[in-house]
Structure formats: structure tokens, C-alpha cells
Design an enzyme around this catalytic site. Sequence first.
Site, mmCIF file in Angstrom:
data_model
loop_
_atom_site.group_PDB
_atom_site.id
_atom_site.type_symbol
_atom_site.label_atom_id
_atom_site.label_comp_id
_atom_site.label_asym_id
_atom_site.label_seq_id
_atom_site.Cartn_x
_atom_site.Cartn_y
_atom_site.Cartn_z
ATOM 1 N N PHE A 171 -3.310 -7.121 6.110
ATOM 2 C CA PHE A 171 -2.607 -6.757 4.878
ATOM 3 C C PHE A 171 -3.537 -6.614 3.676
ATOM 4 O O PHE A 171 -3.102 -6.696 2.532
ATOM 5 C CB PHE A 171 -1.496 -7.761 4.549
ATOM 6 N N THR A 176 -9.833 5.689 -3.152
ATOM 7 C CA THR A 176 -10.068 6.312 -4.455
ATOM 8 C C THR A 176 -11.550 6.384 -4.786
ATOM 9 O O THR A 176 -11.955 7.119 -5.683
ATOM 10 C CB THR A 176 -9.307 5.561 -5.563
ATOM 11 N N PHE A 206 -2.335 -2.130 -2.778
ATOM 12 C CA PHE A 206 -3.622 -2.098 -3.487
ATOM 13 C C PHE A 206 -3.488 -1.728 -4.962
ATOM 14 O O PHE A 206 -4.161 -0.842 -5.471
ATOM 15 C CB PHE A 206 -4.532 -1.095 -2.770
ATOM 16 N N GLU A 215 0.983 1.603 3.837
ATOM 17 C CA GLU A 215 1.274 0.999 2.539
ATOM 18 C C GLU A 215 2.533 1.509 1.837
ATOM 19 O O GLU A 215 3.244 0.713 1.203
ATOM 20 C CB GLU A 215 0.067 1.191 1.608
ATOM 21 N N GLN A 274 -11.338 -6.792 8.369
ATOM 22 C CA GLN A 274 -10.988 -5.376 8.283
ATOM 23 C C GLN A 274 -12.214 -4.522 7.970
ATOM 24 O O GLN A 274 -12.152 -3.298 8.081
ATOM 25 C CB GLN A 274 -9.938 -5.155 7.181
ATOM 26 N N ARG A 317 -1.611 -4.958 0.628
ATOM 27 C CA ARG A 317 -0.838 -3.759 0.945
ATOM 28 C C ARG A 317 -0.262 -3.089 -0.305
ATOM 29 O O ARG A 317 0.543 -3.658 -1.020
ATOM 30 C CB ARG A 317 0.294 -4.155 1.894
ATOM 31 N N GLU A 356 -10.032 -7.497 4.098
ATOM 32 C CA GLU A 356 -10.901 -6.368 3.793
ATOM 33 C C GLU A 356 -12.219 -6.846 3.202
ATOM 34 O O GLU A 356 -13.295 -6.430 3.624
ATOM 35 C CB GLU A 356 -10.210 -5.401 2.829
ATOM 36 N N ARG A 374 -6.261 1.940 -8.750
ATOM 37 C CA ARG A 374 -5.083 2.485 -8.076
ATOM 38 C C ARG A 374 -3.811 2.182 -8.866
ATOM 39 O O ARG A 374 -2.837 2.942 -8.794
ATOM 40 C CB ARG A 374 -4.976 1.950 -6.647
ATOM 41 N N ALA A 422 -6.427 1.248 2.826
ATOM 42 C CA ALA A 422 -6.008 2.425 2.056
ATOM 43 C C ALA A 422 -5.092 3.351 2.839
ATOM 44 O O ALA A 422 -4.925 4.516 2.479
ATOM 45 C CB ALA A 422 -7.221 3.208 1.551
#
Length: 765
Positions: A222, A434, A338, A706, A191, A336, A226, A304, A503
Site C-alpha cells: 500500500f 510524476t 499518494f 489507486e 516495493q 495508496r 516503497e 501529487r 503509482a
Amino acid sequence: MKNIDSVGHVRGESIYLDDIPVRTGTLYALVYDAPCAHARIKNVDYSKAEALPGVVRILTHQDIPGENEIGNIFQDEPLLAENEIHFWGMSIALIIAESEYIARQAKKLISIELDELPVITDPREARTKNSLIAPPRTFKMGDAESAWSACEYIFEGTADTNGQEHLYIESQGAYAYPTEHGSIRISSSTQGPTQVQKAVARVLDIPMHKVEVDVTRLGGGFGGKEDQATAWGVLVALAAQILKRPVKYSLHRMDDMRMTGKRHPYSSDYKIGLSKDLKILAYEATFHQNAGASADLSPAVLERTLFHATNMYFVPNVEVTAYSCRTHLPPNTAFRGFGGPQGMFVIEAAISRAANELGIAAREIQARNILQEGDEFPYGQKTEKCEAQKVWDTTLEAYNIEQIEQEIATFNSENKHYKKGVAIMPVCFGISFTNTPMNNARALVHIYQDGSVGISTGGVEMGQGLNTKMVQVAMAEFSIPAHRIKIETTNTTRVANTSPSAASATADLNGKALEQACRALKKRLIETAAKHLQSNSSDISIEDEFVFNKNKKMDIGWEKLVQLAFLNRVCLSENGHYSTPVIHFDKAKEKGHPFAYHVYGNSITVVTVDCLRGRYEVDAVKLVHDFGKKMNTPIDDGQIEGGVVQGIGWMTMEELLYNDKGRLLSNALSTYKIPDIYSVPKDLIIKNLDAEGHPLAIRQSKAVGEPPLMYGIGAYFAIQNAVKAFNPNYDLKFDAPFTPEKVLMGLYENVEKGSLVDAVLKHES
């Protein structure tokens, strides 16, 4: 518009990592990984493995030309273990062989001597031993300490959520081969192509421009690809660079499950205070995040959690603190939501506890505290274009909550061994990375001489329909049909310095960048037409592949217009760059405006519990979702459906288990259960909230990746309400997932000895 990949998927023609034709001379890689969770390495004997015919090389940390480091946020994650093992499955060496089979045979011939060390698997234990990834963080608003004295009711408790295996259909993997001038090309199932590029450059000690990472699509991500895809891309790049041959590594499912991190388990404490009229006056929570052995993305996930600790409620006095705890498990990572789902579960648990103690339905407390326009979040941002109250009211009215509750009460009174339960799960989820600097994207657009169009963005297609939406953006801007447009692979050479596809911001960021590029090109084409027609640019438009002058259709089609521009030496290529405006966050003050906008939604979940066996079925999930102005209904509804079921799985059946030595026990699909077709809700009804959307969303179509996962949280509380209906002596517990075993124990908790046997015998007779 149909998903542009659907035909290729159904026919098996879509290209994934394992569909890339391998080059002549390709070698195959396999990691030799740690057989325990924490130890000092005394000696590793590779001699027998190296002597096996077909083994080309075994690489260790000593073969790394640059830094032995792939950490993203913090530099605390070695690519290959040096002197110490930090988790079961940690990479120690890389076996390179003529085939995967030979590599696996070689792995069995490696012997290792270890001095085992104490293992920590529990985040609370890690906190007591000050084993932390980073210092704790706290979000505050108002004065929670003073507010307790004004509370009529105060309730405290704990709430735990387990991890979750990503279980993407395509496992982790990468394929690399050397190119000219000491460069390397990597096809990676990631990702975050730029993150792979950066890490490869660091480990190989070469500049980033010599590393090309290319991604056609992923078979699911998902969040699990990442950051966690980086290691595999770096390993094959290392081997290819040293051996000057192509190297491929596609992980076996059980290897993937053993060696990769999951959704973060959390163990949390809460304290909630209410007024006599059920207003939440004060809320405190302490989150213990199980980060695993290294940081990975844990600090960002933890952040988060704090951002979403109050979900869709306004609480004037809040103090929430989170600890990222270092344990000896694989480094846990993005999933998903996060960190948002973990935070939301805790406040919903607190509300459920309060409602149970007060003898009322949880929705009475929920309804009294819904966010209103202008309300402030604990992190300083205020609601704007707030749809919270509207989505709450619409849900309860559209699905007639009173009737649902009455039908459940009637059913429960008429059935002894089956009970139904209902729960409402509101969702408020912020959209943006974020980490403010990550909120930018680029796009490259070429218009070719024949009028066909090529699009490159930094977004990665992983089943969420991104490619289709990007084609839709170009179609709308140029007013041309889809067959003229091709979406290219995601490539770090064409589009550099990208943020990961994560995100829920990928369509917004890349779509806005694409809009900018298309509009710049469209402006040039309009100027070309105006010059040709000796008219003003303001009078020219392009509609349905034709030029219009003062709203009159001209004899200049799209292809002719492009030819005119080309012959007049007009640039038909353009880069677009977009950075989200208005957002900012000061981590020193823990205040700011971190999100471009919020997505709102609300759901009603109804379940039936078999009170003899502890089994349950999800009868219905009925929801209203704030899509804004829907851009693609089938894709968006598909995201809702998948998110809901994935959330239900996390809350009910997906039980991730490690033993006290840090070994994964739920290491295969025989021991780790995910929802199948029989586990999904019998009715899954989605209603679109009538809303105008948000200008910072692409074409005012709000992010939908998400937020829907959080609707699945309602399944936990619906099942608990059904258990309580059967067993009034049951003490509420908040320990997800609520597996059938836990349900069965709860059904017969605090009842007279023999009650279960008596009930079964009576049922059988």
C-alpha cells in the site's frame, strides 16, 4: 484467468519473508529506538546489554563504513541516530543476538541520558516556525485573484484529513547473508528493490553490483514499503557484512506501527467562487502537509496533491499552494493514492460547503463542472479520451439517483432516530510517476529448450495480481498456455535499475517491457519457421501453440518450433526496455504533460446513521469505473473492492493519534480500528464503463490500484448529510475521519440542553 497465486495462498504454500528457510548460524536483529520525539543524546550505556549471554554485537552509527544516510529524495535521514533524536521510534542502535528473545531482553538493559527539546506535531505550527522540508510549490491557471469579482457566491473554510496506518498483513522485514567477494544478498519485503540496493551500497561503501536484492512477494504494501522498507534491509545488510553471518529482522507489529511513517495528515484552507449558474469560476487552496521528521517521499506526495487538487472538475482560475512541513513524527510516506486523496477531499469539502449554504444538493454543483474533452488541468495537460462526463452520466442513470434520493427522503421522514445520507464521489486520477525519469521498466525472458518460459520483470507482486497479468501478457504474445510460463522473483541482478512498484504504473511499465521482449523472441521464432517452411515471415503466425502458414495449420507445435530455433543457434533470451512516451513536466514552470492517461470513475454512497449512538453503516457503494478494456475481471474487481473499503476506513474509523509529545497512542489493533467484515458496504456494486481504454495502458487495460480508494471519500459526505438530516443546526465540518464520537457530537450540536437525554429516555420507553 485465475490469479496464479490463489492456490498457494489458500494452502499456505506461498513464500513470504518469514517462509524463507534460515541458514545455519543465522542471527537476529532488533532496533533500540528513541524513547522520545526530540532530544539531544548525552550518553547511551550498552554495557549491561552487551554482557547478556547470547548478545553478539550492538551496532551504532560509529560502525557504519560508508554514509550514515538512507534518504531518497533528500539526504536528510540517518540510518542510526548520531547526536540528536528527531522522532519517537527513531533507530539509535541495532542489537544482534542469537535469538529475537535475547535481543528483546538486551533492549531492556540499555539506558540512555537525554536533553529533551521542544516537539512539533502540528504542520501549521511547523510552517509558522519555517520548519519545512522544501520550499512551497504552487500550481496556477488563469487569474484567480481577479476572478473573485466575477463570482456570485464565495465560500471559505478549512478541511483536515488525518493519517492512516498501512497495516499490511506482513510487517516490515529483511534477511541478509554475505556471499563471495565481499558481496551480500538480501531478501527484503520491499516495493523498491533498487532503492534498497542503492542505500545498502551507500551505507556499506560498496558498489551496487555487490548488492543483490531479491523479492518473491509482499504480504501487502500500500505504499508503506516503497521507501520505508529500505532501513530494515540496510540494517541487516550492515550486520551481515560486519559479522560475516546471516542476519534476519522481522518487525513485531507494534514496533512496526511505532517506528514507521503513515499516510500524510493534511490541514488545508480553501476558497471557492461560483457563478449564479453554479460554475466554479475560481478556486484557491493551501495545503499543510505533515511530513514528519525527514523528507522520505513527502515532496513527491505533495506534488501529487497539487496535481489532483481539482479532481474531476474544470476550473478556469486556480491557485493551489502546498507546504511540506517538518515535524517530530516518524517520516510519513507513500500510501495508496499518494497525496491525491488529500487534495480531492478539500475540493469536495468546498463544494459541500457551497451546496449547504445555497440549500442545494452538492451534485448540482458537481454536475455543472465535470471535465470535458480538451479541458486543461492546472498543471498544463489537457484531457484526451476524456471519460469524465460519460462516467458521471452513466452512474446517475444506471443507479437512478433520483429514486435513491426519494427513498432516502421517505426513510428520513418516517424514522426519527435513524437517518440516511447519500453522496456522490467522482474520481479523476492520473497514471504515471510524476517524476518523469522513473517511468521506465525492463523485463528478461528466457525460452528454454523444452518450450517452457521464464519471465523476470522489475515489478513486485504484493497482492495486486501483477504476476498473473504478466503471465497473461506472455500467454497472449506467444499464444501458449499458462502452465508453460513461470514468473521469477524480482531480483536486482536479473533486472537492474528498476522503479518501485507504485503509482499504479507497475503493470503498465513492466507489462510493456515484457511485451517488447516477447515480441522480439516471437519474431525470431517466426523467422525460424519461415526458413524451415521456405515461406515468407509475413505468412507465418503462431496460434494456440502451433505454427500457421498462410492461415493453414502446420505440423510444427510450440516445442518443435523452439527446438528448431535452438538447433539453428537462434537466441532464445531477450531483454525488453520500455519508457513511457509523451510525458514530461517542467518544475520551474509547474507545467507539462505528466500523465500517460487518466482513470475516471464515479460512485454513489448511501449510509444509515444511528442518531442515538452515533454509529453508522454503509448501506451501499454503487460505482461505475473506467477500466478501459478489462484484462482480468476478478483481479480488477478485487482491487476496486479493497480500495473502496480502505478509503472508507480512512474517512470514518481509522483514527491515528499522537500526543503532544509525539508519542503514538493508536499503537495496536486494540486502539487503531480498521474496517472488518461488518464495516464494509452491504452492497458494493461495480459497473464497467463501456470505453476503449488507452494505448499507453497494458493491453488497453487501465491501471486500477489507486483510483478506487478515492470512492471511499464519499462515505464522509454521506454521513455528514445524514447528520444534517437529523440536526438542521449542525454546522458542517471537514475533519476526517468522521468517527462515531464526532458523529454523536454533531448530532447534538447546537441543540437545547437535555435534548440528548430526552431523546434516549423517549427511545427507551
